[in-house]
Design a protein around this motif. Sequence first.
Motif, PDB file in Angstrom:
ATOM      1  N   GLY A   1     -30.961 -10.380  54.578  1.00 54.29           N
ATOM      2  CA  GLY A   1     -31.559 -11.490  54.122  1.00 54.29           C
ATOM      3  C   GLY A   1     -30.652 -12.568  53.374  1.00 54.29           C
ATOM      4  O   GLY A   1     -29.461 -12.418  53.351  1.00 54.29           O
ATOM      5  N   VAL A   2     -31.151 -13.702  52.729  1.00 51.86           N
ATOM      6  CA  VAL A   2     -30.401 -14.731  52.351  1.00 51.86           C
ATOM      7  C   VAL A   2     -30.413 -14.476  50.857  1.00 51.86           C
ATOM      8  O   VAL A   2     -31.427 -14.503  49.944  1.00 51.86           O
ATOM      9  CB  VAL A   2     -31.052 -16.098  52.607  1.00 51.86           C
ATOM     10  N   VAL A   3     -29.148 -14.708  50.122  1.00 49.60           N
ATOM     11  CA  VAL A   3     -28.944 -14.604  48.892  1.00 49.60           C
ATOM     12  C   VAL A   3     -29.867 -15.767  48.075  1.00 49.60           C
ATOM     13  O   VAL A   3     -29.230 -17.235  48.508  1.00 49.60           O
ATOM     14  CB  VAL A   3     -27.505 -14.814  48.424  1.00 49.60           C
ATOM     15  N   THR A   4     -30.509 -15.674  47.084  1.00 52.27           N
ATOM     16  CA  THR A   4     -31.247 -16.809  46.558  1.00 52.27           C
ATOM     17  C   THR A   4     -30.788 -17.027  45.039  1.00 52.27           C
ATOM     18  O   THR A   4     -31.092 -18.020  44.502  1.00 52.27           O
ATOM     19  CB  THR A   4     -32.583 -16.534  46.592  1.00 52.27           C
ATOM     20  N   ALA A   5     -29.996 -16.003  44.481  1.00 48.97           N
ATOM     21  CA  ALA A   5     -29.473 -16.141  43.215  1.00 48.97           C
ATOM     22  C   ALA A   5     -28.389 -15.227  42.948  1.00 48.97           C
ATOM     23  O   ALA A   5     -28.378 -13.951  43.614  1.00 48.97           O
ATOM     24  CB  ALA A   5     -30.585 -16.218  42.085  1.00 48.97           C
TER      25      ALA A   5
ATOM     26  N   GLU B   1     -25.780  -9.360  35.538  1.00 49.49           N
ATOM     27  CA  GLU B   1     -24.500  -9.162  35.769  1.00 49.49           C
ATOM     28  C   GLU B   1     -24.248  -8.367  36.794  1.00 49.49           C
ATOM     29  O   GLU B   1     -24.594  -7.132  36.813  1.00 49.49           O
ATOM     30  CB  GLU B   1     -23.623  -8.937  34.582  1.00 49.49           C
ATOM     31  N   GLY B   2     -23.513  -8.952  37.803  1.00 48.06           N
ATOM     32  CA  GLY B   2     -23.146  -8.094  39.198  1.00 48.06           C
ATOM     33  C   GLY B   2     -24.246  -7.899  40.214  1.00 48.06           C
ATOM     34  O   GLY B   2     -23.946  -7.087  41.130  1.00 48.06           O
ATOM     35  N   GLU B   3     -25.166  -8.649  40.013  1.00 45.66           N
ATOM     36  CA  GLU B   3     -26.229  -8.405  40.846  1.00 45.66           C
ATOM     37  C   GLU B   3     -26.875  -9.656  41.432  1.00 45.66           C
ATOM     38  O   GLU B   3     -26.308 -10.894  41.264  1.00 45.66           O
ATOM     39  CB  GLU B   3     -27.664  -8.018  40.103  1.00 45.66           C
ATOM     40  N   ILE B   4     -27.396  -9.775  42.754  1.00 48.02           N
ATOM     41  CA  ILE B   4     -27.942 -10.659  43.562  1.00 48.02           C
ATOM     42  C   ILE B   4     -29.398 -10.458  43.488  1.00 48.02           C
ATOM     43  O   ILE B   4     -30.047  -9.513  43.732  1.00 48.02           O
ATOM     44  CB  ILE B   4     -27.035 -11.003  44.843  1.00 48.02           C
ATOM     45  N   ARG B   5     -30.147 -11.702  43.867  1.00 44.30           N
ATOM     46  CA  ARG B   5     -31.464 -11.671  44.264  1.00 44.30           C
ATOM     47  C   ARG B   5     -31.537 -11.965  45.914  1.00 44.30           C
ATOM     48  O   ARG B   5     -30.750 -12.999  46.290  1.00 44.30           O
ATOM     49  CB  ARG B   5     -32.199 -12.732  43.698  1.00 44.30           C
ATOM     50  N   LEU B   6     -32.305 -11.327  46.836  1.00 46.09           N
ATOM     51  CA  LEU B   6     -32.160 -11.471  48.047  1.00 46.09           C
ATOM     52  C   LEU B   6     -33.611 -11.820  48.601  1.00 46.09           C
ATOM     53  O   LEU B   6     -34.572 -11.007  48.436  1.00 46.09           O
ATOM     54  CB  LEU B   6     -31.883 -10.167  48.772  1.00 46.09           C
TER      55      LEU B   6
END
Length: 328
Positions: free
Chosen positions: A68-72, A28-33
């Motif tokens: 970078g690009v957000v993947t999730a 929660e509140g995070e992204i994968r980059l």
Amino acid sequence: MVKAIRVRQHGGPEVLKWEDVEVGDPKEGEIRLKHKAIGINFLDVYMRKGLYESSPPLPFIPGMEGAGVVTAVGAGVTTCKVGDLVAYGVLDVGSYSEERILPADRAVPVPSYIDPVVAASVIFKGLTAQVLVRRSFKVEREHTVLVHAAAGGVGYLVCQWASSVGATVIGTVSTKEKAVQAKEDGCQHVILYKDENFVDRVMEITSGKGVDVVYDSVGKDTFDGSLTCLKPRGLMCHFGMASGEPEPIAFAKLSSKSLFYTFPALKAYTDDREELVAAAEELFSCVAKGVLRVRVNHKYPLSQAVQAHVDLESRKTTGSVVLIPDEE
């Protein structure tokens, strides 16, 4: 599994190890980059050596900026979506990796007109320059400023920014080649500190008056001289310790000219997301307008981070240094 650089013990560049790591899914509140590029800072060297007060516990993946690009995205994330290009700085370590997890509120959108390599190379150093020139001391046309390591990753941006508002900029550098760059980046006066005493030259340039502010990222080797260069009520803006931590300072050195001192921690200026986004927008706008000319002078494959650190510590680099994930 992805590839990353990991530090398992403090020491020289050789402790940077190329390993497989597990990234996992964002909470929660995070992204994968997925990184396009990763910025290198001298702060990474301090942490690798275990010299920084807030050095992370071992083992750790170094690095504090990238793009970078957000993947999730994790639950509750509203500031970005999968496919967005974002950049970040002033964060927990972990950027020397092909991919990583990070808090969504630390990532800022990268405009379409900014190359991701440029974004990665300038986000941390550029935000630092924004704090130095615009906030910890607001440089104006009538000011005279001294910038140590004027050809370095932060220094060259400070020189450009201060020069753009009409300030008189004095820069110190170690070589004639760096002196040429410092001139191009707005220094009206360049001092080769190995060949001449920078204090004497500053006082000569300013007709004995001194400067309004010193931007000092060198530390021990320049600290006392920097104080001497300040005019009464001048500001010592100390933001790095490339040569080590200065000796304890006697209050008399400050009180004799009513000097001010600050060590502006970038985190203190960007913890609030609105402030972070506003600062990043100003930074990218200055890049787009040509106020700041980003020098991505050195690119290394991520797997060759050891060599990048060797070159950085030996002062072979100028401008910004980036790591590119090997698959790129």
